[in-house]
Design an enzyme around this catalytic site. Structure first.
Site, short mmCIF file in Angstrom:
data_model
loop_
_atom_site.label_atom_id
_atom_site.label_comp_id
_atom_site.label_asym_id
_atom_site.label_seq_id
_atom_site.Cartn_x
_atom_site.Cartn_y
_atom_site.Cartn_z
N CYS A 50 -27.96 22.50 -29.68
CA CYS A 50 -27.22 23.00 -30.48
C CYS A 50 -26.97 24.44 -30.85
CB CYS A 50 -27.75 22.44 -31.79
SG CYS A 50 -26.89 22.66 -33.41
N CYS A 53 -26.26 16.87 -29.24
CA CYS A 53 -27.73 16.74 -29.46
C CYS A 53 -28.32 15.33 -29.07
CB CYS A 53 -28.00 17.10 -30.81
SG CYS A 53 -27.16 16.44 -32.33
N ASN A 88 0.68 -1.21 -0.12
CA ASN A 88 -0.09 -0.13 -0.24
C ASN A 88 0.79 1.28 0.15
OD1 ASN A 88 -1.71 2.23 0.53
ND2 ASN A 88 -2.93 0.98 2.06
N ASN A 146 -5.81 3.68 -6.02
CA ASN A 146 -6.25 3.89 -4.59
C ASN A 146 -7.37 4.92 -5.02
OD1 ASN A 146 -6.70 4.33 -1.83
ND2 ASN A 146 -5.06 3.15 -1.56
N THR A 147 -7.70 5.76 -3.90
CA THR A 147 -8.68 6.71 -4.03
C THR A 147 -8.13 8.00 -4.43
OG1 THR A 147 -8.49 6.85 -1.75
CG2 THR A 147 -10.41 5.76 -2.24
N CYS A 192 -32.82 18.99 -28.45
CA CYS A 192 -31.58 18.97 -29.55
C CYS A 192 -31.16 20.59 -29.78
CB CYS A 192 -31.96 18.40 -30.70
SG CYS A 192 -33.37 18.42 -31.30
N SER A 251 -0.24 4.01 -1.09
CA SER A 251 -1.29 4.92 -1.77
C SER A 251 -2.34 5.34 -0.66
CB SER A 251 -1.81 4.22 -2.91
OG SER A 251 -2.20 2.93 -2.73
N CYS A 252 -2.50 5.07 0.50
CA CYS A 252 -3.45 5.34 1.18
C CYS A 252 -3.41 7.18 1.36
CB CYS A 252 -3.48 4.63 2.56
SG CYS A 252 -4.69 5.43 3.79
C1 FMN Z 1 -13.63 3.31 3.03
C2 FMN Z 1 -12.42 2.88 2.18
C3 FMN Z 1 -11.15 2.05 2.80
C4 FMN Z 1 -10.17 1.97 2.25
N1 FMN Z 1 -9.12 1.19 2.77
C5 FMN Z 1 -8.01 0.96 1.92
C6 FMN Z 1 -7.16 0.00 2.41
O1 FMN Z 1 -7.01 -0.07 3.71
N2 FMN Z 1 -5.93 -0.08 1.55
C7 FMN Z 1 -6.07 0.06 0.48
O2 FMN Z 1 -4.97 -0.27 -0.17
N3 FMN Z 1 -7.22 0.76 -0.26
C8 FMN Z 1 -8.22 1.15 0.64
N4 FMN Z 1 -9.28 1.61 -0.03
C9 FMN Z 1 -9.18 1.95 -1.67
C10 FMN Z 1 -9.81 0.62 -2.31
O3 FMN Z 1 -9.27 -0.53 -2.22
C11 FMN Z 1 -9.72 0.89 -3.77
O4 FMN Z 1 -8.56 1.07 -4.09
C12 FMN Z 1 -10.54 2.29 -3.92
O5 FMN Z 1 -11.61 2.40 -3.47
C13 FMN Z 1 -11.17 2.45 -5.61
O6 FMN Z 1 -12.00 1.19 -5.84
P1 FMN Z 1 -13.64 1.39 -5.86
O7 FMN Z 1 -14.05 2.46 -6.46
O8 FMN Z 1 -14.05 0.13 -6.36
O9 FMN Z 1 -14.00 1.59 -4.39
C14 FMN Z 1 -10.28 2.13 0.69
C15 FMN Z 1 -11.54 2.54 0.16
C16 FMN Z 1 -12.37 2.91 0.89
C17 FMN Z 1 -13.68 3.21 0.27
S1 SF4 Z 2 -34.69 14.82 -32.12
FE1 SF4 Z 2 -34.88 14.16 -30.09
S2 SF4 Z 2 -34.05 15.89 -28.79
FE2 SF4 Z 2 -34.66 16.91 -30.89
S3 SF4 Z 2 -36.79 17.19 -31.04
FE3 SF4 Z 2 -36.76 15.08 -31.53
S4 SF4 Z 2 -37.01 13.56 -29.55
FE4 SF4 Z 2 -36.38 15.89 -28.99
S1 SF4 Z 3 -23.91 17.28 -33.82
FE1 SF4 Z 3 -23.52 19.16 -32.58
S2 SF4 Z 3 -23.68 20.83 -34.31
FE2 SF4 Z 3 -24.59 18.92 -35.18
S3 SF4 Z 3 -26.85 19.16 -34.79
FE3 SF4 Z 3 -26.10 17.99 -33.04
S4 SF4 Z 3 -25.65 19.48 -31.57
FE4 SF4 Z 3 -25.86 20.48 -33.47
#
Ligand code: FMN
Ligand code: SF4
Ligand code: SF4
Length: 428
Positions: free
Chosen positions: A357, A387, A138, A205-206, A353, A140-141
């Site tokens: 646009c 759009c 770890n 990590n986070t 849209c 990365s905490c």
């Molecule tokens: C509450 C919490 C506690 C965590 N504790 C640890 C930890 O002890 N060690 C670690 O390496 N990562 C820890 N993490 C990070 C997670 O392992 C993971 O890398 C991170 O949350 C991204 O994954 P996710 O989006 O699936 O949660 C923790 C994350 C959360 C949310």
């Molecule tokens: S094309 Fe989609 S966004 Fe545009 S008027 Fe029709 S339903 Fe609404």
């Molecule tokens: S693609 Fe972009 S420019 Fe073209 S109609 Fe849709 S919103 Fe307008």
């Protein structure tokens, strides 16, 4: 019947996992009692909640988490200020022994964090001696404030190399280095981990963030008795960041290490995206906090069905498959241009849209008040496709490639008659 042909097993650093889906180190992997339940549900392995050596007492703040809700969507992100395991080392190691005895086919990754060289070696050896199949370092905490710990190590390349080398000398099991996303370039610390002997990289990590400020108390959440902090964000909101770092690591030829991807995985599609960008295994925390261990059923079934449909029999054949087309933006073919195409038979006349646009794109739509339908001025269309993002009818607006040589009209200049007032010399 056909499902039998699909084998989700992966080889990761020479260790066999029955599928690529692991619990990541966090509250979802805090004890054998919990992990056993996860194994029963179908997870192939666990990165246990990060062990410490009892030298520094760990007390978790209260409250330790806050949900990041957006509109009616709940828990699109999660904010936490939790530290590493607050359990005694002995209890965690007894749990390893229990899990190894009762679930011999499942993989135990011991996540560890030392505060000194000796402590890293001690935790690594204790983990190996008590059944850990792999180690995750770890680095990365985001909540460790002591220098030489957590994400502070993740930003100090010489410490990454030193601690990895120390651990490698102490054990014979494979070693993953878990990286912090709170940096610009992850390949740099990853290369130092490799130099220290790391067998694989885990990310992410986070992400350090603030997901909410209390408007009543002017304090970042979670509000721990009047104090807030910049802290770790996880869940779907960080998935694009996790995917980006995995892609960076996978494309770094000098690195060439297997990857364990994590950050915002909730569904089999999220997991597959991580795999297509180069992850051999994937890890989950927030998805489990949101929906429980049972999401592994969706992960297994979804990935199996996807592979079956495409006659892909091994997960290994999917790893990194999105990488060849992932290039720098200067590789785009700018000759190739297109426009939006409207299937107006399906239009409900909502006008979304037209608004988008006119206010944020090419102003390429007119409104037919009689039919209550948009009308596209093709040579003004930027093909930005916003759009289609706001149209409530899925698939009504699609991208249409134009023949080569097709020209888009230039954006109108409003000040055409004001040329004599223009103050501008050509840049030399
Ligand atoms: C509450 C919490 C506690 C965590 N504790 C640890 C930890 O002890 N060690 C670690 O390496 N990562 C820890 N993490 C990070 C997670 O392992 C993971 O890398 C991170 O949350 C991204 O994954 P996710 O989006 O699936 O949660 C923790 C994350 C959360 C949310
Ligand atoms: S094309 Fe989609 S966004 Fe545009 S008027 Fe029709 S339903 Fe609404
Ligand atoms: S693609 Fe972009 S420019 Fe073209 S109609 Fe849709 S919103 Fe307008």
């Amino acid at each position: 019947m056909a499902r039998k042909k699909i084998d989700l097993a992966v080889d990761f650093c020479g260790v066999k996992f029955e599928n690529p889906f692991l619990l990541s180190s966090s509250p979802v992997s805090n004890s054998a009692e919990m992990v056993a339940k996860a194994f029963e549900a179908g997870w192939s392995g666990v990165a246990f909640k990060t062990l410490n050596s009892d030298r520094v007492p760990i007390v978790h703040p209260s409250p330790r988490m806050n949900p990041y809700n957006y509109g009616s969507k709940r828990l699109v992100g999660l904010q936490n200020v939790e530290q590493i395991s607050d359990r005694p080392l002995k209890d965690n190691l007894l749990d390893f022994l229990y899990l190894k005895k009762n679930y011999p086919s499942k993989v135990i990754i011991s996540s560890i964090m030392g505060f000194s060289n000796e402590e890293w070696a001690y935790l690594a050896k204790a983990s190996e001696d008590n059944g850990a199949d792999m180690l995750e370092l770890n680095f990365s905490c985001p909540h460790m404030t002591v220098e030489g710990s957590g994400h502070k190590v993740g930003q100090a390349n010489h410490l990454i190399e030193k601690f990895t080398a120390t651990v490698k000398r102490a054990v014979s099991i494979p070693v993953l280095a878990k990286m912090t996303p709170n940096i610009t370039d992850m390949t740099e610390p990853a290369l130092f981990a490799k130099q220290g002997g790391a067998d694989a990289i885990a990310a992410i990590n986070t992400v350090r963030g603030i997901s909410q400020i209390g408007l009543d108390d002017w304090t970042a959440r979670p509000n721990v008795a009047g104090i807030g902090a910049i802290s770790g964000t996880s869940g779907p909101t960080v998935k694009p960041i996790g995917l980006r770092f995995i892609a960076d690591l996978a494309k770094c030829e000098k690195l060439g290490l297997p990857l364990s991807g994590q950050g915002g995985i909730e569904t089999w599609i999220d997991a597959l995206e991580y795999i297509l960008l180069g992850s051999t295994t994937v890890q989950v925390t927030t998805g489990i906090i949101h929906y429980g261990y049972r999401i592994v059923e969706d992960l297994i079934e979804g990935l199996s069905d996807y592979m079956l449909e495409r006659n892909i029999l091994r997960v290994a054949d999917l790893v990194g498959k999105a990488l060849p087309t992932l290039q720098e933006t200067d590789k785009f073919n700018l000759e190739s241009q297109g426009i939006a195409s409207y299937d107006l038979d399906r239009c409900v006349g909502c006008g979304q849209c037209l608004i988008v646009c006119n206010d944020s794109a090419g102003q390429a739509l007119e409104w037919d008040a009689q039919t209550r339908r948009p009308k596209l001025i093709e040579d003004k269309c930027l093909s930005c496709m916003v759009c289609s993002f706001v149209c409530p009818v899925s698939g009504l607006i699609t991208y249409k490639k134009q023949p080569s040589g097709w020209q888009r009209r230039e954006t109108a200049v409003m000040g055409e008659g004001l040329g004599s007032e223009l103050k501008l010399e050509a840049f030399k």
